[in-house]
Design an enzyme around this catalytic site. Structure first.
Site, PDB file in Angstrom:
ATOM      1  N   ASN A  87       0.774  -1.084  -0.117  1.00 37.22           N
ATOM      2  CA  ASN A  87       0.181  -0.134  -0.085  1.00 37.22           C
ATOM      3  C   ASN A  87       1.033   1.201  -0.013  1.00 37.22           C
ATOM      4  O   ASN A  87       1.691   1.211   0.717  1.00 37.22           O
ATOM      5  CB  ASN A  87      -0.836   0.167   1.239  1.00 37.22           C
ATOM      6  CG  ASN A  87      -2.230  -1.023   1.222  1.00 37.22           C
ATOM      7  OD1 ASN A  87      -1.659  -2.457   1.398  1.00 37.22           O
ATOM      8  ND2 ASN A  87      -3.259  -0.761   1.259  1.00 37.22           N
ATOM      9  N   ALA A 221      -4.323  10.527 -14.196  1.00 37.78           N
ATOM     10  CA  ALA A 221      -4.703  11.706 -14.409  1.00 37.78           C
ATOM     11  C   ALA A 221      -5.705  12.141 -15.577  1.00 37.78           C
ATOM     12  O   ALA A 221      -6.293  12.890 -15.562  1.00 37.78           O
ATOM     13  CB  ALA A 221      -3.318  12.840 -14.127  1.00 37.78           C
ATOM     14  N   CYS A 272      -7.275   4.412  -7.603  1.00 43.56           N
ATOM     15  CA  CYS A 272      -6.071   5.206  -8.001  1.00 43.56           C
ATOM     16  C   CYS A 272      -6.141   6.659  -8.206  1.00 43.56           C
ATOM     17  O   CYS A 272      -5.332   7.469  -8.237  1.00 43.56           O
ATOM     18  CB  CYS A 272      -5.295   4.292  -9.060  1.00 43.56           C
ATOM     19  SG  CYS A 272      -4.473   2.969  -8.784  1.00 43.56           S
TER      20      CYS A 272
END
EC number: 1.1.1.22
Length: 480
Positions: A87, A221, A272
């Site tokens: 993680n 993104a 994400c």
């Protein structure tokens, strides 16, 4: 025999290593994790994650050349190539809180590798990590090397949940970043040889290590930006009477733009998108690029706005209050064909409705009651810490019940919110649902999957994101 070890048995480590084991029978693959319950699940008939096709792959290889173990140090010590898939949660306190990635688990993994290694290793970043993580890991390993040589590679994952196995079988590209040194190039070639068992050479892209790290953040993104762009348009469509489905179809026919990721919805989720953009924002700020940071922040802001806008539509449509009213929630996972609820828009929508004192009846074919209760009572970003560090017994949210099917969820409800695009929700008997609901009966389609015309003919008052508004809704504000 080449030995691979993956530290971390989660959504990335488990499926990726299972496919490597299937495609490379001459390689021994071990997936290790300190969570006993998670490893037990991987060794059982009930795998810890739901992913179409995963079950068959694991069962084909498990016990032959694929092993799941809690004996972390043994397998790390024996491995030639170590994937680190732990993680990297968003920091909740200290420097960079709310944006920067917390590399605590990464650092402890690197220190453990240094402690137990007795031979040269290739260490592969598989977690989503901020740019320059490889350099930090390199420093830890080189300062604790005891004469052992380490090569660090970045090999980001580009899996989409719900299609992860298909994505692994036929990836758009495999990205490997490494040092431009003889040792670095040798390590890149060693990892390329693993993937070359089934991935065509022209799809294996080799770059410098920083480009590989940044490419992962940039890809997520850009995808999130497309969703926020079409969602921003959906608000304008509602205000003007345009239809967002028609607009996105017309825009998507432009070959420079293309049709993917142009479906308006209640917002993006998953482990994400938000995390990677926040990471990108932090890196930009650290490098003095304030305008660039603000640009990417806006993608997150529009996503949050879309969820708030949806909640406000629900509340304002129902006489400006949902207090004491039963609202059926269809779908809690962040997308269909996965049981993953990390950053699912459903959490914020449900919390918004609970804030107005609604009673929620939730149905999702793959999400358990425990998971739903946990998600609704957990603080932001806590979900991304290992399970043993999460709150053990979250407070039960008393206004929430979990139904065993969509019809049970909708019975006696005032409104119905569709928050995940599960195929079964398209095929429901909406006449039967209408007959069982309080009147007027409302449907709020957060995924644009229902036939709006047909539902209105049945008698529903329908709100579908970015579609021309029902006359009932026209004079009601989209935002309070």
């Amino acid at each position: 025999m080449v030995k691979i070890c993956c530290i971390g048995a989660g959504y990335v480590g488990g499926p990726t290593m299972a496919v490597i084991a299937l495609k490379c029978p001459s390689i021994e693959v071990a997936v290790v994790d300190i969570s006993v319950s998670r490893i037990n699940a991987w060794n059982s008939d009930e795998l810890p994650i739901y992913e179409p096709g995963l079950d068959e792959v694991v069962k084909q290889c498990r016990g032959k050349n694929l092993f799941f173990s809690t004996n972390v140090e043994k397998h790390v010590s024996e491995a030639d190539i170590i994937f680190v898939s732990v993680n990297t949660p968003t920091k909740t306190r200290g420097l960079g809180a709310g944006k920067a990635a917390d590399l605590t688990y990464w650092e402890s993994a690197a220190r453990m590798i240094a402690d137990v290694s007795k031979s040269d290793k290739i260490v592969v970043e598989k977690s989503t990590v901020p740019v320059k993580t490889a350099e930090a890991i390199e420093k830890i390993l080189s300062h604790n090397s005891k004469g052992i040589k380490y090569q660090i590679l970045s090999n980001p994952e580009f899996l989409a949940e719900g299609t992860a196995i298909e994505d692994l079988f036929k990836p758009d590209r495999v990205l490997i970043g490494g040092r431009d040194t003889p040792g670095g190039q040798k390590a890149i070639n060693a990892l390329r040889d693993v993937y070359a068992h089934w991935v065509p050479q022209d799809r294996i892209i080799c770059t410098n290590i920083w480009s590989a790290e940044l490419s992962k953040l940039a890809a997520n993104a850009f995808l999130a930006q497309r969703i926020s762009s079409v969602n921003a348009m959906s608000a304008l469509c509602e205000a003007t009477g345009a239809n967002v489905t028609q607009v996105s179809h017309a825009v998507g026919r432009d070959t420079r733009i293309g049709p993917k990721f142009l479906n308006a919805s209640v917002g993006f989720g998953g482990s994400c998108f938000q995390k990677d953009i926040l990471n990108l924002v932090y890196i930009c700020e650290c490098n003095g690029l304030t305008e660039v940071a603000n640009y990417w922040k806006q993608v997150i802001k529009v996503n949050d706005y879309q969820k708030s806008r949806f909640v406000n539509r629900v509340v304002s449509s129902m006489f400006n209050t949902v207090s004491g009213k039963k609202i059926a929630i269809l779908g809690f996972a962040f997308k269909k064909d996965t049981g993953d609820t990390r950053e699912t828009p459903a959490i914020d929508v449900c919390k918004g409705l609970l804030g107005d004192k609604a009673n929620l009846s939730i149905y999702d074919p793959q999400v358990t009651m425990d998971q739903i209760q946990k998600d609704l009572s957990m603080n932001k970003f806590d979900w991304d810490h290992p399970i043993h560090l999460q709150p053990m017994s979250p407070t039960t949210v008393k206004q929430v019940s979990v139904a065993w099917d969509a019809y049970e969820a909708a019975k006696d409800a005032h409104g119905l919110c569709i928050l995940t695009e599960w195929d079964e929700f398209r095929a429901l008997d909406y006449q039967k649902i209408f007959n069982s609901m309080q009147k007027p009966a409302f449907v709020f389609d957060g995924r644009n999957i229902v036939d709006v015309k047909k539902l209105r003919e049945i008698g529903f008052i329908v709100y579908s994101i970015g579609k021309p508004l029902d006359s009932w809704l026209k004079d009601m504000p989209a935002m309070a």
